[in-house]
Design a protein around this motif. Structure first.
Motif, short mmCIF file in Angstrom:
data_model
loop_
_atom_site.label_atom_id
_atom_site.label_comp_id
_atom_site.label_asym_id
_atom_site.label_seq_id
_atom_site.Cartn_x
_atom_site.Cartn_y
_atom_site.Cartn_z
N VAL A 87 27.94 39.74 32.03
CA VAL A 87 29.33 39.42 32.32
C VAL A 87 29.79 40.30 33.47
O VAL A 87 29.52 41.51 33.48
N THR A 88 30.46 39.70 34.44
CA THR A 88 31.13 40.46 35.49
C THR A 88 32.61 40.46 35.18
O THR A 88 33.24 39.40 35.10
N ALA A 89 33.17 41.65 34.97
CA ALA A 89 34.58 41.79 34.60
C ALA A 89 35.37 42.22 35.83
O ALA A 89 35.19 43.31 36.36
N LEU A 90 36.26 41.33 36.28
CA LEU A 90 37.06 41.57 37.48
C LEU A 90 38.49 41.87 37.07
O LEU A 90 39.11 41.11 36.32
N ASP A 91 39.05 42.98 37.55
CA ASP A 91 40.45 43.29 37.27
C ASP A 91 40.94 44.26 38.35
O ASP A 91 40.18 45.13 38.80
N GLN A 92 42.20 44.12 38.74
CA GLN A 92 42.74 44.98 39.78
C GLN A 92 43.16 46.35 39.25
O GLN A 92 43.41 47.27 40.03
N SER A 93 43.23 46.50 37.91
CA SER A 93 43.70 47.74 37.33
C SER A 93 42.55 48.68 36.96
O SER A 93 41.71 48.34 36.12
N LYS A 94 42.54 49.84 37.56
CA LYS A 94 41.54 50.86 37.25
C LYS A 94 41.67 51.31 35.80
O LYS A 94 40.67 51.54 35.11
N GLY A 95 42.91 51.41 35.31
CA GLY A 95 43.13 51.83 33.94
C GLY A 95 42.60 50.84 32.93
O GLY A 95 42.03 51.22 31.89
N MET A 96 42.78 49.56 33.20
CA MET A 96 42.27 48.52 32.31
C MET A 96 40.75 48.58 32.23
O MET A 96 40.15 48.52 31.15
N LEU A 97 40.11 48.71 33.39
CA LEU A 97 38.65 48.74 33.42
C LEU A 97 38.10 50.01 32.78
O LEU A 97 37.02 49.99 32.19
N ALA A 98 38.85 51.10 32.87
CA ALA A 98 38.42 52.34 32.20
C ALA A 98 38.40 52.13 30.69
O ALA A 98 37.46 52.56 30.00
N CYS A 99 39.42 51.45 30.17
CA CYS A 99 39.45 51.13 28.73
C CYS A 99 38.30 50.19 28.37
O CYS A 99 37.67 50.35 27.32
N LEU A 100 38.03 49.22 29.24
CA LEU A 100 36.92 48.29 28.99
C LEU A 100 35.60 49.05 28.88
O LEU A 100 34.80 48.79 27.97
N ILE A 115 34.35 45.29 38.25
CA ILE A 115 34.75 45.31 39.66
C ILE A 115 36.26 45.43 39.71
O ILE A 115 36.98 44.60 39.17
N GLN A 116 36.75 46.48 40.38
CA GLN A 116 38.19 46.68 40.50
C GLN A 116 38.70 45.96 41.74
O GLN A 116 38.63 46.47 42.86
N LYS A 117 39.24 44.79 41.52
CA LYS A 117 39.77 43.99 42.62
C LYS A 117 40.54 42.82 42.01
O LYS A 117 40.20 42.33 40.94
N SER A 118 41.57 42.37 42.69
CA SER A 118 42.29 41.19 42.21
C SER A 118 41.52 39.93 42.60
O SER A 118 40.70 39.95 43.52
N TRP A 119 41.80 38.83 41.90
CA TRP A 119 41.13 37.57 42.18
C TRP A 119 41.43 37.11 43.60
O TRP A 119 40.56 36.59 44.29
N GLU A 120 42.66 37.29 44.03
CA GLU A 120 43.03 36.86 45.38
C GLU A 120 42.33 37.69 46.46
O GLU A 120 42.08 37.20 47.56
N GLU A 121 42.02 38.95 46.14
CA GLU A 121 41.34 39.81 47.12
C GLU A 121 39.85 39.53 47.20
O GLU A 121 39.21 39.83 48.21
N LEU A 122 39.29 38.97 46.15
CA LEU A 122 37.85 38.71 46.12
C LEU A 122 37.51 37.55 47.05
O LEU A 122 38.01 36.44 46.88
#
Length: 281
Positions: A87-100, A115-122
């Motif tokens: 699974v590739t987990a994409l989210d713009q929030s560093k805090g969210m991904l740290a919890c993940l 991957i820390q990035k928003s969908w629109e930025e990808l």
């Protein structure tokens, strides 16, 4: 060919002001979710059974890869990783991904890439194609057509979009937050899933819609705990705490774990399969 209604423009009009966080502290959206990540994670990870049931509707296979758009703290990424190859987990929030990543460690999951990035930025081509592309309540985008086209182009087998189908999904809490006033961006517009579905049809993508009823229970040791958690998550000012306490008192019931809030809502699953040949009759 587009019809009379421009669904992409309707999406923008009915979500005006909803694509960025306008908190009292002036945070951008990523920073907002960074600050809320711990509390959010505590809430959403309380009900693993619902996430497991939701993932079961995807029909994932053991050799498949999944791109989770707006993965948050891994509510769906973790149960998907137990089935899929990766699974590739994409989210713009560093805090969210740290919890993940902490949740991964607790569960012994090693096949999730973050991957820390928003969908629109990808950018298209920035990462490899995945068998399945998933978005669950994470389409907070301005350009819906562009985002849907990108999902379609990056999926090899299927795309799944989960979104709320009813605006009363919070049992009146949104009305409480607005002081009983209906949200301005909800006036005159159809439910989000209908905009998404009709825009896909205009794009030549004929999707399926399944409406699902979900029920869950949230447990608290005391009313004070519930008030503190909801106050933090929704940035409720101190002067409204008595109102919040009264509101939650009417929603919480006694349980063997202290107090319980039973919640229910309808959710739409919009999905389409890729490269499926038409049947011959």
């Amino acid at each position: 060919m587009p019809g009379i209604i421009n669904w992409d423009e309707l999406w923008k009009a009915t979500h005006a002001g909803g694509f960025h966080h306008h908190g009292r502290d002036g945070q951008d959206l990523a920073s907002h979710w960074d600050s809320k990540a711990r509390g959010f994670n505590k809430r959403v990870m309380k009900n693993p059974a619902r996430a497991t049931n939701q993932v079961a509707t995807l029909g994932l296979l053991s050799h498949e890869t999944v791109l989770d758009v707006g993965a948050g703290t891994g509510r769906l990424a973790i149960p998907m990783a137990r089935i899929a190859r990766s699974v590739t987990a994409l989210d713009q929030s560093k805090g969210m991904l740290a919890c993940l990543e902490e949740n991964m460690a607790k569960e012994g999951i090693e096949n999730i890439r973050t991957i820390q990035k928003s969908w629109e930025e990808l950018a298209e081509g920035e990462i490899e194609l995945h068998d399945v592309v998933l978005s669950s309540n994470s389409l907070g985008v301005l350009n819906l057509r562009e985002s849907l086209a990108k999902m379609d182009s990056m999926a090899k087998r299927a795309v799944y979009i989960f979104t709320f189908a009813d605006r009363r999904r919070d049992d009146g809490f949104a009305d409480f937050l607005r002081g009983g006033k209906r949200a301005r961006h909800h006036f005159g517009g159809p439910a989000d899933y209908l905009v998404i579905y009709n825009l896909l049809a205009d794009m030549g993508i004929f999707a399926d819609i399944k409406i699902m009823n979900w029920q869950s229970s949230e447990h608290y040791s005391s009313l004070d705990e519930a008030v503190a958690e909801w106050k933090e998550m929704h940035e409720i000012p101190a002067e409204r705490e008595p109102e919040l306490r009264e509101f939650l008192s009417g929603k919480l019931t006694e349980s063997d774990q202290g107090l319980c809030m039973h919640r229910h809502h309808k959710q739409a699953m919009i999905s389409w399969q890729k490269d499926q040949p038409a049947s011959e009759h």
